[in-house]
Design a protein around this motif. Structure first.
Motif, PDB file in Angstrom:
ATOM      1  N   ALA A  81     -19.935  32.405 -33.528  1.00  0.00           N
ATOM      2  CA  ALA A  81     -19.584  33.080 -34.781  1.00  0.00           C
ATOM      3  C   ALA A  81     -20.083  34.518 -34.796  1.00  0.00           C
ATOM      4  N   SER A  82     -21.193  34.778 -34.097  1.00  0.00           N
ATOM      5  CA  SER A  82     -21.768  36.125 -34.067  1.00  0.00           C
ATOM      6  C   SER A  82     -20.914  37.106 -33.271  1.00  0.00           C
ATOM      7  N   ASP A  83     -19.921  36.600 -32.528  1.00  0.00           N
ATOM      8  CA  ASP A  83     -19.037  37.479 -31.759  1.00  0.00           C
ATOM      9  C   ASP A  83     -18.042  38.213 -32.653  1.00  0.00           C
ATOM     10  N   LYS A  84     -18.026  37.856 -33.928  1.00  0.00           N
ATOM     11  CA  LYS A  84     -17.058  38.441 -34.860  1.00  0.00           C
ATOM     12  C   LYS A  84     -17.787  39.162 -35.983  1.00  0.00           C
ATOM     13  N   SER A  85     -17.248  40.311 -36.372  1.00  0.00           N
ATOM     14  CA  SER A  85     -17.792  41.055 -37.496  1.00  0.00           C
ATOM     15  C   SER A  85     -16.782  41.035 -38.627  1.00  0.00           C
ATOM     16  N   GLY A  86     -17.237  40.736 -39.841  1.00  0.00           N
ATOM     17  CA  GLY A  86     -16.331  40.705 -40.977  1.00  0.00           C
ATOM     18  C   GLY A  86     -16.723  39.617 -41.960  1.00  0.00           C
ATOM     19  N   LYS A  87     -16.080  39.636 -43.119  1.00  0.00           N
ATOM     20  CA  LYS A  87     -16.475  38.700 -44.169  1.00  0.00           C
ATOM     21  C   LYS A  87     -15.859  37.315 -44.006  1.00  0.00           C
ATOM     22  N   HIS A  88     -14.781  37.219 -43.200  1.00  0.00           N
ATOM     23  CA  HIS A  88     -14.131  35.929 -43.005  1.00  0.00           C
ATOM     24  C   HIS A  88     -14.660  35.276 -41.735  1.00  0.00           C
ATOM     25  N   ALA A  89     -15.279  34.122 -41.893  1.00  0.00           N
ATOM     26  CA  ALA A  89     -15.863  33.421 -40.749  1.00  0.00           C
ATOM     27  C   ALA A  89     -14.768  32.833 -39.866  1.00  0.00           C
ATOM     28  N   HIS A  90     -15.035  32.812 -38.565  1.00  0.00           N
ATOM     29  CA  HIS A  90     -14.103  32.216 -37.615  1.00  0.00           C
ATOM     30  C   HIS A  90     -14.172  30.695 -37.754  1.00  0.00           C
ATOM     31  N   PRO A  91     -13.034  29.981 -37.763  1.00  0.00           N
ATOM     32  CA  PRO A  91     -13.049  28.523 -37.947  1.00  0.00           C
ATOM     33  C   PRO A  91     -13.921  27.819 -36.910  1.00  0.00           C
ATOM     34  N   LEU A  92     -14.736  26.906 -37.362  1.00  0.00           N
ATOM     35  CA  LEU A  92     -15.650  26.178 -36.490  1.00  0.00           C
ATOM     36  C   LEU A  92     -14.899  25.387 -35.425  1.00  0.00           C
ATOM     37  N   GLY A  93     -13.745  24.823 -35.801  1.00  0.00           N
ATOM     38  CA  GLY A  93     -12.971  24.043 -34.842  1.00  0.00           C
ATOM     39  C   GLY A  93     -12.496  24.870 -33.660  1.00  0.00           C
ATOM     40  N   LEU A  94     -12.153  26.125 -33.901  1.00  0.00           N
ATOM     41  CA  LEU A  94     -11.719  27.005 -32.813  1.00  0.00           C
ATOM     42  C   LEU A  94     -12.892  27.385 -31.915  1.00  0.00           C
ATOM     43  N   LEU A  95     -14.052  27.617 -32.516  1.00  0.00           N
ATOM     44  CA  LEU A  95     -15.246  27.907 -31.722  1.00  0.00           C
ATOM     45  C   LEU A  95     -15.577  26.735 -30.804  1.00  0.00           C
ATOM     46  N   ASP A  96     -15.577  25.525 -31.372  1.00  0.00           N
ATOM     47  CA  ASP A  96     -15.923  24.332 -30.595  1.00  0.00           C
ATOM     48  C   ASP A  96     -14.901  24.074 -29.494  1.00  0.00           C
ATOM     49  N   GLY A  97     -13.618  24.278 -29.788  1.00  0.00           N
ATOM     50  CA  GLY A  97     -12.581  24.016 -28.797  1.00  0.00           C
ATOM     51  C   GLY A  97     -12.662  24.942 -27.605  1.00  0.00           C
ATOM     52  N   PHE A  98     -12.850  26.246 -27.864  1.00  0.00           N
ATOM     53  CA  PHE A  98     -12.952  27.208 -26.760  1.00  0.00           C
ATOM     54  C   PHE A  98     -14.232  26.988 -25.967  1.00  0.00           C
ATOM     55  N   ARG A  99     -15.327  26.701 -26.683  1.00  0.00           N
ATOM     56  CA  ARG A  99     -16.600  26.468 -26.007  1.00  0.00           C
ATOM     57  C   ARG A  99     -16.516  25.241 -25.097  1.00  0.00           C
ATOM     58  N   ALA A 100     -15.804  24.208 -25.540  1.00  0.00           N
ATOM     59  CA  ALA A 100     -15.652  23.009 -24.719  1.00  0.00           C
ATOM     60  C   ALA A 100     -14.880  23.305 -23.442  1.00  0.00           C
ATOM     61  N   ALA A 101     -13.823  24.138 -23.559  1.00  0.00           N
ATOM     62  CA  ALA A 101     -13.033  24.495 -22.384  1.00  0.00           C
ATOM     63  C   ALA A 101     -13.872  25.280 -21.375  1.00  0.00           C
ATOM     64  N   VAL A 102     -14.740  26.150 -21.878  1.00  0.00           N
ATOM     65  CA  VAL A 102     -15.606  26.948 -21.008  1.00  0.00           C
ATOM     66  C   VAL A 102     -16.664  26.070 -20.336  1.00  0.00           C
ATOM     67  N   GLU A 103     -17.223  25.142 -21.111  1.00  0.00           N
ATOM     68  CA  GLU A 103     -18.301  24.301 -20.584  1.00  0.00           C
ATOM     69  C   GLU A 103     -17.797  23.230 -19.630  1.00  0.00           C
ATOM     70  N   ASP A 104     -16.531  22.832 -19.765  1.00  0.00           N
ATOM     71  CA  ASP A 104     -15.988  21.785 -18.896  1.00  0.00           C
ATOM     72  C   ASP A 104     -16.108  22.147 -17.420  1.00  0.00           C
ATOM     73  N   TYR A 105     -16.018  23.434 -17.117  1.00  0.00           N
ATOM     74  CA  TYR A 105     -16.071  23.861 -15.717  1.00  0.00           C
ATOM     75  C   TYR A 105     -17.227  24.822 -15.458  1.00  0.00           C
ATOM     76  N   SER A 106     -18.259  24.694 -16.287  1.00  0.00           N
ATOM     77  CA  SER A 106     -19.527  25.407 -16.074  1.00  0.00           C
ATOM     78  C   SER A 106     -19.344  26.908 -15.930  1.00  0.00           C
ATOM     79  N   LEU A 107     -18.434  27.466 -16.690  1.00  0.00           N
ATOM     80  CA  LEU A 107     -18.273  28.916 -16.689  1.00  0.00           C
ATOM     81  C   LEU A 107     -19.430  29.558 -17.443  1.00  0.00           C
ATOM     82  N   THR A 108     -19.885  30.710 -16.957  1.00  0.00           N
ATOM     83  CA  THR A 108     -21.007  31.412 -17.567  1.00  0.00           C
ATOM     84  C   THR A 108     -20.539  32.765 -18.074  1.00  0.00           C
ATOM     85  N   GLU A 109     -20.858  33.050 -19.316  1.00  0.00           N
ATOM     86  CA  GLU A 109     -20.449  34.323 -19.911  1.00  0.00           C
ATOM     87  C   GLU A 109     -21.310  35.465 -19.391  1.00  0.00           C
TER      88      GLU A 109
END
Length: 271
Positions: A81-109
């Motif tokens: 959520a901290s990757d975004k600036s503004g008054k409207h929060a990014h949907p939690l479901g989208l954060l979790d979905g993208f994070r799961a895709a990244v973690e599935d193959y041990s990608l490192t930011e």
């Protein structure tokens, strides 16, 4: 001309494209004394409804081969959520979905070294960058080609990106000066015509029409200038379906409507 992706590399780098789509370009890179590694240049689906397609695409790309893999680009997604600036929060479901895709193959930011955000709506921060917009009306000014060519010829041989930045900065400055001078030219041209409008001698009439044609050319340039701006505003805000654009459409229809004509006998013709 209609969108897409492109990858450019120097001649001293050995690159082989192994796959591509409208969203990615996959490359094997061979360097001296370095094991072969894989680079994926990626652009995620911009439509929020297609986020699952984007995540599944990442999973598919991760299974292409077992080489060391680096993927970068615009994912149109956020990990935190901290990757975004503004008054409207990014949907939690989208954060979790993208994070799961990244973690599935041990990608490192990899952390950014400059600029906290990759996109900013406006000015106001130290990292806000210059945005260049080309004006169509510049092409109607003969001196534009000469001055830009002269500037280009004076730039030493450098890489493409720095050269583009230098040229775009020059054109933006040229454009600002041009617009200020342009308004003065229109004003002076109207004054010239005002001085000829009451002349009835042959030279005066001829001069009047010559100067009138020059004013018409200036008016066409001004029309191109505002037409481009009108389209830009419409493209950026027209899809909001707001009352503002409904009112604009109604006003345009009203202005363009001809209710009647009056003939030489001063009769109103409305059929």
């Amino acid at each position: 001309m209609s969108g897409g992706l492109a990858v450019l590399w120097k001649n001293n780098v050995n690159c082989r494209v192994i796959g591509s789509s409208i969203n990615h370009i996959d490359i094997h890179i061979v360097e001296r004394n370095v094991p072969v590694w894989r680079l994926t240049c990626y652009y995620g689906f911009s439509e929020r409804a297609r986020r699952h397609d984007a995540w599944n695409m990442l999973r598919q790309l991760a299974q292409v081969d077992g080489l060391p893999w680096f993927i970068f680009g615009d994912f149109n997604d956020l990990l935190y959520a901290s990757d975004k600036s503004g008054k409207h929060a990014h949907p939690l479901g989208l954060l979790d979905g993208f994070r799961a895709a990244v973690e599935d193959y041990s990608l490192t930011e990899l952390e950014l070294t400059r600029g906290e955000f990759t996109w900013e709506k406006g000015k106001g921060t130290d990292n806000w960058q210059f945005r260049f917009r080309f004006e169509n009306v510049w092409l109607k000014e003969p001196s534009f080609y000469d001055e830009v060519s002269t500037f280009l010829s004076g730039i030493p041989t450098i890489q493409l990106l720095p050269k583009l930045l230098l040229v775009s900065s020059f054109m933006a400055k040229w454009g600002r000066n041009f617009f200020h001078k342009f308004r003065d030219k229109v004003k002076k041209q109207k004054e010239v015509i005002d001085g000829l409008i009451n002349r009835v001698d042959e030279d005066g009439v001829r001069s009047y029409f010559i100067e009138k044609y020059r004013l018409d050319d200036l008016m066409k340039q001004e029309e191109a200038y505002w037409q481009q701006r009108a389209k830009t505003i419409w493209l950026s805000e027209g899809d909001t379906n707001s009352k503002k654009f409904h009112a604009q459409a109604l006003m345009r229809k009203k202005v363009n409507r001809i209710d009647f004509l009056r003939n030489d006998q001063d009769e109103i013709i409305d059929n």
